[in-house]
Write a protein that holds these residues in place. Structure first.
Motif, PDB file in Angstrom:
ATOM      1  N   SER A   9       0.858  -1.193   0.000  1.00  0.00           N
ATOM      2  CA  SER A   9       0.000   0.000   0.000  1.00  0.00           C
ATOM      3  C   SER A   9       0.888   1.235   0.000  1.00  0.00           C
ATOM      4  N   ARG A  10       0.631   2.161  -0.900  1.00  0.00           N
ATOM      5  CA  ARG A  10       1.438   3.381  -0.919  1.00  0.00           C
ATOM      6  C   ARG A  10       0.793   4.502  -0.118  1.00  0.00           C
ATOM      7  N   THR A  11      -0.531   4.641  -0.231  1.00  0.00           N
ATOM      8  CA  THR A  11      -1.181   5.776   0.456  1.00  0.00           C
ATOM      9  C   THR A  11      -2.141   5.331   1.570  1.00  0.00           C
ATOM     10  N   ILE A  13      -4.802   3.059   1.563  1.00  0.00           N
ATOM     11  CA  ILE A  13      -6.147   2.524   1.299  1.00  0.00           C
ATOM     12  C   ILE A  13      -6.137   0.988   1.409  1.00  0.00           C
ATOM     13  N   THR A  14      -5.175   0.379   0.754  1.00  0.00           N
ATOM     14  CA  THR A  14      -5.079  -1.085   0.789  1.00  0.00           C
ATOM     15  C   THR A  14      -4.691  -1.556   2.195  1.00  0.00           C
ATOM     16  N   ILE A  80      -4.161  -1.178  -7.874  1.00  0.00           N
ATOM     17  CA  ILE A  80      -3.907  -1.292  -9.322  1.00  0.00           C
ATOM     18  C   ILE A  80      -3.037  -0.119  -9.759  1.00  0.00           C
ATOM     19  N   TRP A  82      -1.371   1.270 -13.324  1.00  0.00           N
ATOM     20  CA  TRP A  82      -1.303   1.107 -14.782  1.00  0.00           C
ATOM     21  C   TRP A  82      -2.033  -0.168 -15.223  1.00  0.00           C
ATOM     22  N   PHE A  83      -3.226  -0.341 -14.714  1.00  0.00           N
ATOM     23  CA  PHE A  83      -4.122  -1.423 -15.158  1.00  0.00           C
ATOM     24  C   PHE A  83      -3.604  -2.834 -14.853  1.00  0.00           C
ATOM     25  N   THR A 108      -7.364  -2.761  -4.862  1.00  0.00           N
ATOM     26  CA  THR A 108      -8.067  -1.484  -4.753  1.00  0.00           C
ATOM     27  C   THR A 108      -7.636  -0.654  -5.961  1.00  0.00           C
ATOM     28  N   GLY A 110      -8.714   3.230  -8.553  1.00  0.00           N
ATOM     29  CA  GLY A 110      -9.511   4.443  -8.667  1.00  0.00           C
ATOM     30  C   GLY A 110     -10.827   4.132  -9.331  1.00  0.00           C
ATOM     31  N   SER A 111     -10.756   3.609 -10.566  1.00  0.00           N
ATOM     32  CA  SER A 111     -11.989   3.346 -11.310  1.00  0.00           C
ATOM     33  C   SER A 111     -11.870   2.186 -12.287  1.00  0.00           C
ATOM     34  N   SER A 112     -10.657   1.743 -12.594  1.00  0.00           N
ATOM     35  CA  SER A 112     -10.506   0.824 -13.737  1.00  0.00           C
ATOM     36  C   SER A 112     -10.804  -0.634 -13.413  1.00  0.00           C
TER      37      SER A 112
HETATM   38  C1  LIG Z   1       1.286   4.724 -10.053  1.00  0.00           C
HETATM   39  C2  LIG Z   1      -0.204   4.629  -9.940  1.00  0.00           C
HETATM   40  C3  LIG Z   1      -0.939   4.064 -10.967  1.00  0.00           C
HETATM   41  C4  LIG Z   1      -2.327   3.902 -10.843  1.00  0.00           C
HETATM   42  N1  LIG Z   1      -3.014   3.296 -11.871  1.00  0.00           N
HETATM   43  C5  LIG Z   1      -4.347   3.093 -11.729  1.00  0.00           C
HETATM   44  C6  LIG Z   1      -5.096   2.415 -12.768  1.00  0.00           C
HETATM   45  O1  LIG Z   1      -4.552   1.963 -13.782  1.00  0.00           O
HETATM   46  N2  LIG Z   1      -6.443   2.275 -12.576  1.00  0.00           N
HETATM   47  C7  LIG Z   1      -7.092   2.745 -11.465  1.00  0.00           C
HETATM   48  O2  LIG Z   1      -8.307   2.600 -11.371  1.00  0.00           O
HETATM   49  N3  LIG Z   1      -6.403   3.359 -10.457  1.00  0.00           N
HETATM   50  C8  LIG Z   1      -5.054   3.544 -10.558  1.00  0.00           C
HETATM   51  N4  LIG Z   1      -4.361   4.157  -9.533  1.00  0.00           N
HETATM   52  C9  LIG Z   1      -5.062   4.499  -8.289  1.00  0.00           C
HETATM   53  C10 LIG Z   1      -4.800   3.477  -7.152  1.00  0.00           C
HETATM   54  O3  LIG Z   1      -4.971   2.150  -7.606  1.00  0.00           O
HETATM   55  C11 LIG Z   1      -5.749   3.702  -5.966  1.00  0.00           C
HETATM   56  O4  LIG Z   1      -5.686   5.022  -5.526  1.00  0.00           O
HETATM   57  C12 LIG Z   1      -5.442   2.720  -4.833  1.00  0.00           C
HETATM   58  O5  LIG Z   1      -6.606   2.474  -4.068  1.00  0.00           O
HETATM   59  C13 LIG Z   1      -4.344   3.229  -3.900  1.00  0.00           C
HETATM   60  O6  LIG Z   1      -4.088   2.282  -2.884  1.00  0.00           O
HETATM   61  P1  LIG Z   1      -3.036   2.531  -1.710  1.00  0.00           P
HETATM   62  O7  LIG Z   1      -3.525   3.717  -0.898  1.00  0.00           O
HETATM   63  O8  LIG Z   1      -3.087   1.284  -0.900  1.00  0.00           O
HETATM   64  O9  LIG Z   1      -1.688   2.778  -2.304  1.00  0.00           O
HETATM   65  C14 LIG Z   1      -2.990   4.353  -9.658  1.00  0.00           C
HETATM   66  C15 LIG Z   1      -2.239   4.959  -8.632  1.00  0.00           C
HETATM   67  C16 LIG Z   1      -0.867   5.103  -8.771  1.00  0.00           C
HETATM   68  C17 LIG Z   1      -0.062   5.743  -7.663  1.00  0.00           C
END
Ligand SMILES: Cc1cc2nc3c(=O)[nH]c(=O)nc-3n(C[C@H](O)[C@H](O)[C@H](O)COP(=O)(O)O)c2cc1C
Length: 154
Positions: A9-11, A13-14, A80, A82-83, A108, A110-112
């Motif tokens: 998890s970077r931010t 959420i996961t 996710i 980059w898909f 987890t 954003g939308s994809s």
């Molecule tokens: C480098 C990067 C690439 C991402 N690519 C996608 C993507 O392809 N599709 C999508 O729906 N969200 C994408 N996101 C959004 C993250 O998947 C989403 O915010 C996730 O819940 C973050 O989880 P975390 O807080 O555990 O790191 C991307 C985020 C980052 C930082």
């Protein structure tokens, strides 16, 4: 039946979902931490992740889970990028022994949705048996329950 929840998890959420699920199920938790931290800037991290994809990189992980052999089921949680799954998940799957284990992927996003993460992870770890990837973001506050149900299925 012993379950490990391994998450990257970077931010946060996961991470939050992993902690909620561990609380609900009694599973053990393991954080997959990169040796070289990703940028706190979204845009820079997007570029870092793209570069890792292009190079088919295997970013180093700080430590390995202890006593992995004791677990029958491993839930792997990730955002996710980059898909697909972040390359660090491929490092994790390749450098540990998952032979004969059940792996439940959970993403987890954003939308994809899960994109091509299932195929990428199965290719990295052909010796494990994968369930289909749970798209946690769409399940909102029911996500931890859905993961707990998947763990309970034998
Ligand atoms: C480098 C990067 C690439 C991402 N690519 C996608 C993507 O392809 N599709 C999508 O729906 N969200 C994408 N996101 C959004 C993250 O998947 C989403 O915010 C996730 O819940 C973050 O989880 P975390 O807080 O555990 O790191 C991307 C985020 C980052 C930082």
């Amino acid at each position: 039946m012993k379950t490990l929840i391994a998450y990257f998890s970077r931010t946060g959420i996961t991470k939050k979902l992993a902690e909620d699920t561990a609380k609900k199920t009694g599973a053990d938790l393991f954080a997959i931490e990169p040796v070289k931290k990703y940028s706190g800037s979204y845009l820079l991290c997007v570029a870092e992740a793209k570069l890792e994809n292009l190079k088919n990189a295997r970013p180093a992980i700080v430590s390995k889970p202890q006593n992995l052999s004791e677990y029958d089921t491993v839930v792997v949680m990730f955002p996710i990028w980059w898909f697909t799954c972040p390359n660090i998940m491929l490092t994790f799957l390749e450098e540990n022994d998952f032979a004969g284990k059940r792996i439940i992927p959970v993403c987890t996003y954003g939308s994809s949705g899960k994109g091509s993460s299932e195929a990428a992870m199965q290719k990295a770890c052909p010796q494990a048996s994968f369930t289909s990837c749970i798209e946690a973001t769409a399940l909102k506050d029911k996500a931890a329950d859905a993961i707990a149900e998947a763990i309970a299925v034998d």
